[in-house]
Design a protein around this motif. Structure first.
Motif, PDB file in Angstrom:
ATOM      1  N   PHE A 124       0.830  -1.207   0.000  1.00 11.88           N
ATOM      2  CA  PHE A 124       0.000   0.000   0.000  1.00 11.88           C
ATOM      3  C   PHE A 124       0.862   1.253   0.000  1.00 11.88           C
ATOM      4  CE2 PHE A 124      -2.407   3.273   2.393  1.00 11.88           C
ATOM      5  CZ  PHE A 124      -3.423   3.476   1.470  1.00 11.88           C
ATOM      6  N   THR A 125       1.908   1.250   0.826  1.00  7.64           N
ATOM      7  CA  THR A 125       2.797   2.423   0.838  1.00  7.64           C
ATOM      8  C   THR A 125       3.525   2.580  -0.490  1.00  7.64           C
ATOM      9  OG1 THR A 125       4.605   1.103   1.785  1.00  7.64           O
ATOM     10  CG2 THR A 125       3.167   2.266   3.339  1.00  7.64           C
ATOM     11  N   ARG A 126       3.821   1.491  -1.159  1.00  7.13           N
ATOM     12  CA  ARG A 126       4.530   1.549  -2.439  1.00  7.13           C
ATOM     13  C   ARG A 126       3.639   2.104  -3.552  1.00  7.13           C
ATOM     14  NH1 ARG A 126       8.566  -3.050  -4.569  1.00  7.13           N
ATOM     15  NH2 ARG A 126       9.693  -2.060  -2.874  1.00  7.13           N
ATOM     16  N   GLN A 127       2.339   1.879  -3.451  1.00  4.42           N
ATOM     17  CA  GLN A 127       1.432   2.271  -4.524  1.00  4.42           C
ATOM     18  C   GLN A 127       0.722   3.590  -4.267  1.00  4.42           C
ATOM     19  OE1 GLN A 127      -1.179  -1.097  -4.901  1.00  4.42           O
ATOM     20  NE2 GLN A 127       0.458  -2.503  -5.499  1.00  4.42           N
ATOM     21  N   PHE A 131      -0.227  10.090   0.325  1.00  2.02           N
ATOM     22  CA  PHE A 131       0.247  10.223   1.701  1.00  2.02           C
ATOM     23  C   PHE A 131       1.638   9.619   1.911  1.00  2.02           C
ATOM     24  CE2 PHE A 131      -4.427  10.106   2.029  1.00  2.02           C
ATOM     25  CZ  PHE A 131      -4.636  11.326   2.646  1.00  2.02           C
ATOM     26  N   PHE A 132       1.995   8.612   1.104  1.00  2.83           N
ATOM     27  CA  PHE A 132       3.248   7.888   1.333  1.00  2.83           C
ATOM     28  C   PHE A 132       4.291   8.137   0.250  1.00  2.83           C
ATOM     29  CE2 PHE A 132      -0.195   5.435   3.302  1.00  2.83           C
ATOM     30  CZ  PHE A 132       0.270   5.346   4.608  1.00  2.83           C
ATOM     31  N   PHE A 138       9.848   9.385   1.619  1.00  2.34           N
ATOM     32  CA  PHE A 138      10.240  10.714   2.077  1.00  2.34           C
ATOM     33  C   PHE A 138      11.737  10.731   2.381  1.00  2.34           C
ATOM     34  CE2 PHE A 138       5.780  10.380   2.991  1.00  2.34           C
ATOM     35  CZ  PHE A 138       5.266  11.650   2.760  1.00  2.34           C
ATOM     36  N   SER A 139      12.361  11.814   2.037  1.00  2.00           N
ATOM     37  CA  SER A 139      13.769  12.025   2.379  1.00  2.00           C
ATOM     38  C   SER A 139      13.904  13.383   3.067  1.00  2.00           C
ATOM     39  CB  SER A 139      14.651  11.983   1.128  1.00  2.00           C
ATOM     40  OG  SER A 139      14.232  12.952   0.184  1.00  2.00           O
ATOM     41  N   GLY A 140      15.041  13.603   3.684  1.00  2.00           N
ATOM     42  CA  GLY A 140      15.259  14.873   4.374  1.00  2.00           C
ATOM     43  C   GLY A 140      14.417  15.038   5.627  1.00  2.00           C
ATOM     44  N   VAL A 141      14.034  13.917   6.241  1.00  5.42           N
ATOM     45  CA  VAL A 141      13.230  13.975   7.472  1.00  5.42           C
ATOM     46  C   VAL A 141      14.199  14.149   8.642  1.00  5.42           C
ATOM     47  CG1 VAL A 141      11.464  12.835   8.854  1.00  5.42           C
ATOM     48  CG2 VAL A 141      11.600  12.404   6.387  1.00  5.42           C
ATOM     49  N   ARG A 142      14.352  15.363   9.078  1.00 11.02           N
ATOM     50  CA  ARG A 142      15.382  15.666  10.069  1.00 11.02           C
ATOM     51  C   ARG A 142      14.805  15.839  11.463  1.00 11.02           C
ATOM     52  NH1 ARG A 142      19.268  19.980   6.799  1.00 11.02           N
ATOM     53  NH2 ARG A 142      19.853  18.550   5.110  1.00 11.02           N
ATOM     54  N   ALA A 143      15.591  15.418  12.420  1.00  9.69           N
ATOM     55  CA  ALA A 143      15.211  15.591  13.822  1.00  9.69           C
ATOM     56  C   ALA A 143      15.210  17.078  14.167  1.00  9.69           C
ATOM     57  CB  ALA A 143      16.177  14.836  14.725  1.00  9.69           C
ATOM     58  N   SER A 231      10.707   4.924   3.436  1.00 11.89           N
ATOM     59  CA  SER A 231      10.079   4.504   2.188  1.00 11.89           C
ATOM     60  C   SER A 231       9.426   3.155   2.408  1.00 11.89           C
ATOM     61  CB  SER A 231      11.120   4.428   1.062  1.00 11.89           C
ATOM     62  OG  SER A 231      12.044   3.385   1.317  1.00 11.89           O
ATOM     63  N   SER A 232       8.872   2.598   1.336  1.00 17.61           N
ATOM     64  CA  SER A 232       8.230   1.289   1.452  1.00 17.61           C
ATOM     65  C   SER A 232       9.224   0.217   1.884  1.00 17.61           C
ATOM     66  CB  SER A 232       7.593   0.908   0.109  1.00 17.61           C
ATOM     67  OG  SER A 232       8.561   0.889  -0.925  1.00 17.61           O
ATOM     68  N   PHE A 233      10.503   0.409   1.558  1.00 16.93           N
ATOM     69  CA  PHE A 233      11.514  -0.560   1.975  1.00 16.93           C
ATOM     70  C   PHE A 233      11.677  -0.584   3.493  1.00 16.93           C
ATOM     71  CE2 PHE A 233      12.657   0.659  -2.365  1.00 16.93           C
ATOM     72  CZ  PHE A 233      12.737  -0.591  -2.975  1.00 16.93           C
TER      73      PHE A 233
END
Length: 326
Positions: A124-127, A131-132, A138-143, A231-233
């Motif tokens: 589901f997240t891959r397709q 939202f996903f 998503f990249s660049g998700v910083r604390a 990501s989906s991975f």
């Protein structure tokens, strides 16, 4: 063993380790340990092995990515102190939903149902791109940065992970002693008797899964800050199996076993390229898992506990003999 005996050396680790060991080994082991703890809790106190823990952690991770800073231009930015409760709440709800679906299942059937849920969430997240963000994620998700201290830095992130791990263990210890926790263990041991007392077994089962979702969500938040992407991975079959392997290596009979298994797993994963070819890591971890199952079915934590008990037994016998003679 008193918590302070373990906590003090862990607090001193930053003084002994460089940034590589602190981040790539210690911090990562703590994060994976928190996620594995959610599985160990279910296996130990409910008697159910769940393959949906990566899904619960992924729900929290995706929530942080969608409502936090990222570099894909997708989502609704919110302050981190708002996003964290939302992520934990959604992870808890996802755990409750999994528990509601799997409430009538035990043994291999619970494994298959939760595995199906995990795989379904992966696809589901891959397709889904709304939202996903599909395959890319998503990249660049910083604390965040708090009071001028960036949680992205090795030391703050390690201390945050250590505090989360300590709090998670404390919550598990308190929860299993509560009336609800004792009811969950009663459902594990004798569900028929619980029903005979007029207590529904559905509520304790759903509550146990919800609590495990909360724990997995805490690990998922830390993991997305550690990886700075999701990501989906991140919720695929690989992470699903990794959490199970960590729990089995450390031992499912005690919550602390999750962190023991995480340390071993991270060390093997980090230095496998120095031992064997990187592509043979699955073979290596499979051999280690097989060895643990054969030699120490209770995991490394139980093996260490038994070993310490044997060391102490001669002292105990000598003390008892001295008391008897006196």
């Amino acid at each position: 063993m008193r918590p302070a005996v373990v906590l003090l050396p862990l607090l001193a680790l930053p003084l002994l380790l460089n940034d590589f060991w602190l981040t790539q080994v210690a911090t990562r082991a703590l994060i994976l340990g928190v996620m594995a703890l959610s599985l160990s809790f279910l296996a130990t106190y409910l008697g159910v092995v769940s393959f949906a823990q990566a899904t619960m952690a992924g729900v929290a991770g995706y929530t942080m990515a969608y409502f936090g800073p990222n570099t894909v231009g997708l989502g609704v930015p919110l302050p981190f102190w708002v996003t964290i409760p939302i992520a934990l709440a959604l992870a808890t709800v996802s755990g409750a939903v999994v528990g509601l679906i799997a409430r009538r299942s035990r043994g291999i059937y619970a494994i298959m149902i939760t595995l199906a849920i995990g795989v379904a969430f992966f696809y589901f997240t891959r397709q889904n791109y709304t939202f996903f963000n599909g395959w890319t994620g998503f990249s660049g998700v910083r604390a965040p940065e708090i009071a001028g201290i960036s949680l992205r830095d090795p030391l703050p992130l390690y201390l945050l992970s250590l505090a989360t791990a300590g709090l998670a263990l404390t919550l598990v210890s308190g929860f299993v002693r509560s009336p609800l926790g004792l009811t969950i263990q009663a459902v594990r041991d004798a569900p028929g008797r619980v029903l005979a007392l007029g207590i529904s077994v559905t509520t304790p089962i759903v509550a146990a899964f919800a609590f495990s979702g909360f724990l997995a969500g805490a690990g998922g938040i830390l993991n997305v800050w550690y990886q700075e992407r999701i990501s989906s991975f991140s919720v695929g079959l690989g992470p699903i199996i990794d959490i199970l392997i960590i729990s089995v290596i450390g031992g499912l009979r005690h919550p602390a076993g999750a962190f023991v298994g995480a340390v071993v797993f991270v060390l093997l994963d980090t230095f496998a390229v120095d031992l064997i070819d990187r592509e043979r890591f699955n073979t290596l971890i499979g051999c280690v898992l097989l060895l643990i199952v054969v030699v120490a079915p209770g995991g490394l934590h139980q093996l260490g506990t038994d070993w310490l008990a044997r060391l102490r037994s001669p002292d105990a016998k000598s003390k008892s003999s001295v008391r008897a003679n006196s």
